[in-house]
Design a protein around this motif. Sequence first.
Motif, short mmCIF file in Angstrom:
data_model
loop_
_atom_site.label_atom_id
_atom_site.label_comp_id
_atom_site.label_asym_id
_atom_site.label_seq_id
_atom_site.Cartn_x
_atom_site.Cartn_y
_atom_site.Cartn_z
N VAL A 195 46.87 60.28 46.05
CA VAL A 195 46.29 60.03 47.37
C VAL A 195 45.43 61.22 47.80
O VAL A 195 44.31 61.05 48.29
CB VAL A 195 47.39 59.75 48.41
N LEU A 196 45.95 62.42 47.60
CA LEU A 196 45.21 63.62 47.99
C LEU A 196 43.92 63.76 47.21
O LEU A 196 42.90 64.20 47.75
CB LEU A 196 46.09 64.86 47.80
N ARG A 197 43.93 63.36 45.95
CA ARG A 197 42.73 63.49 45.10
C ARG A 197 41.62 62.52 45.51
O ARG A 197 40.46 62.73 45.14
CB ARG A 197 43.09 63.27 43.64
N VAL A 198 41.95 61.50 46.27
CA VAL A 198 40.91 60.59 46.77
C VAL A 198 39.90 61.35 47.63
O VAL A 198 38.73 60.99 47.71
CB VAL A 198 41.55 59.44 47.59
N PHE A 199 40.33 62.46 48.23
CA PHE A 199 39.47 63.23 49.12
C PHE A 199 38.65 64.29 48.39
O PHE A 199 37.92 65.05 49.04
CB PHE A 199 40.32 63.89 50.21
N SER A 244 34.78 55.88 60.52
CA SER A 244 34.40 54.87 59.53
C SER A 244 34.52 55.41 58.11
O SER A 244 35.03 54.73 57.21
CB SER A 244 32.97 54.40 59.80
N GLU A 245 34.06 56.64 57.89
CA GLU A 245 34.15 57.25 56.56
C GLU A 245 35.60 57.50 56.17
O GLU A 245 35.98 57.34 55.00
CB GLU A 245 33.35 58.55 56.54
N MET A 246 36.41 57.88 57.14
CA MET A 246 37.83 58.09 56.88
C MET A 246 38.51 56.79 56.47
O MET A 246 39.30 56.75 55.51
CB MET A 246 38.51 58.67 58.13
N CYS A 247 38.18 55.72 57.15
CA CYS A 247 38.77 54.42 56.84
C CYS A 247 38.39 53.97 55.43
O CYS A 247 39.20 53.36 54.72
CB CYS A 247 38.34 53.38 57.87
N THR A 248 37.16 54.27 55.01
CA THR A 248 36.73 53.91 53.66
C THR A 248 37.58 54.61 52.60
O THR A 248 38.00 54.00 51.61
CB THR A 248 35.24 54.28 53.46
N LEU A 249 37.86 55.89 52.82
CA LEU A 249 38.71 56.63 51.88
C LEU A 249 40.15 56.12 51.92
O LEU A 249 40.83 56.05 50.88
CB LEU A 249 38.68 58.12 52.20
N LEU A 250 40.62 55.73 53.09
CA LEU A 250 41.98 55.21 53.21
C LEU A 250 42.11 53.85 52.54
O LEU A 250 43.18 53.49 52.03
CB LEU A 250 42.40 55.13 54.68
N ASP A 251 41.02 53.08 52.52
CA ASP A 251 41.03 51.82 51.77
C ASP A 251 41.27 52.08 50.29
O ASP A 251 42.02 51.35 49.62
CB ASP A 251 39.70 51.08 51.95
N ILE A 252 40.63 53.14 49.77
CA ILE A 252 40.81 53.50 48.37
C ILE A 252 42.26 53.93 48.13
O ILE A 252 42.88 53.57 47.11
CB ILE A 252 39.85 54.63 47.97
N CYS A 253 42.81 54.68 49.08
CA CYS A 253 44.22 55.09 48.97
C CYS A 253 45.14 53.88 48.93
O CYS A 253 46.07 53.81 48.12
CB CYS A 253 44.60 55.99 50.15
N ALA A 254 44.87 52.91 49.80
CA ALA A 254 45.71 51.72 49.87
C ALA A 254 45.68 50.93 48.58
O ALA A 254 46.70 50.35 48.15
CB ALA A 254 45.27 50.85 51.05
N LEU A 273 52.93 50.98 54.30
CA LEU A 273 52.02 51.76 55.14
C LEU A 273 50.64 51.12 55.22
O LEU A 273 49.96 51.23 56.25
CB LEU A 273 51.88 53.18 54.59
N SER A 274 50.23 50.43 54.16
CA SER A 274 48.90 49.81 54.15
C SER A 274 48.95 48.33 54.51
O SER A 274 47.91 47.67 54.56
CB SER A 274 48.26 49.98 52.78
N LEU A 292 48.77 55.27 57.72
CA LEU A 292 48.28 56.17 56.69
C LEU A 292 47.76 57.48 57.28
O LEU A 292 47.99 58.56 56.72
CB LEU A 292 47.16 55.49 55.89
N ILE A 293 47.08 57.40 58.42
CA ILE A 293 46.60 58.62 59.08
C ILE A 293 47.77 59.47 59.52
O ILE A 293 47.77 60.70 59.37
CB ILE A 293 45.69 58.26 60.27
#
Length: 267
Positions: free
Chosen positions: A147-151, A161-171, A188-189, A208-209
Motif C-alpha cells: 500500500v505504501l509503495r503505491v505512493f 481527487s488525486e488522493m482518491c485515485t491512488l486509494l483506488d489502486i490501493c483498494a 476498509l474499501s 482508508l484515509i
Amino acid sequence: MQNLKILVALRTNIFESLDFGRTGGQEEKFRSLIARMTWTKGDLKELLDARAAVAAKRHGVEGVASVDDLLPRTNDTRGSGVDYILNRTLMRPRDAIAFLNECFPLANSKERLTWPAIKSAETSYSINRLLALRDEWKPTFPGIDQVLRVFKGAKNTLTPSEMCTLLDICALLAVEKDFQGAAWMTPLSEPLWSGSSSDDWAVNYLPLIRLLHNIGFIGCIVTPGKYDEPAIYNHDQPAFTDLPSNLRKVTGFVVHPAFRPALDIPG
C-alpha cells in the motif's frame, strides 16, 4: 495487596489490534483509562541534547554539549537544524535518535555538521523509517508495504481527487494473489464498491484515509487555496480523520516528510 496500581504500556499498533468485542469487553471503558503518550519538540530537544553529548564523544566530535553544537547554525534560508530533523519525525524519540545517528558518521570529526551532510543522512534515514513503519504495522495490516509503495513517485501535494485515485489502486490490491492484506483491505474499501455507497468522497474514502493518517504516513492540509501550509498529522490531531466533516475541509494531502526521500517524492 493494598495501594497498588498496575500500569501497562502498549504500543499503538498493539492496542489498535485488540478485539474488545470478541472478548466481551467494552472498548469505551478501556479507552477511558488510557493516557496517550505524547512528546513535544521541547521534550525531544532535551533528549537529543543528552544523546548528542554522549554520541559525539563516541564518534570523536569534540566540544558538543548539546545538539545545537553539532548541527548547522540557524539561518533565514534553511531555518533551525533541530526543527528540520524533528519535522521529519513522527514526534517520537526513536525517530529523532535514528536521524541523529545517521548524521554522526558524516561529521568527520568536524566542529559542525553541514547541511549537505544532513541531506545525505536524510536519504538513508528515510529508507529505514519506511521499513520501520512497515515492520511496526505489518502484524496488524499484512501487506501494508504494498500500500505504501503505491505512493512512490507521487506529487508533493495531492488534491483530494488525486488522493482518491491512488486509494483506488490501493483498494484493488485486495484482489491481487500476492497481497496478504485482503482480510483488512476488503472491509476498509467496501464503501468504494458497495451498491449503497455514498456520492460523498469523504465518506467513501474515510476508512482508508484514516488508516494512513493513523499510522503517521499522511497529513491533511485544510487551508483553502494553499498547499504550502503545515499539514495536520496524527501526532497533531489523532482523531482528525475520524469524521467525514473534517475530510471535506481538506484541500490537499501530503506524505509525511520522513518517508518522501524513500518514495522519491519531492520536498
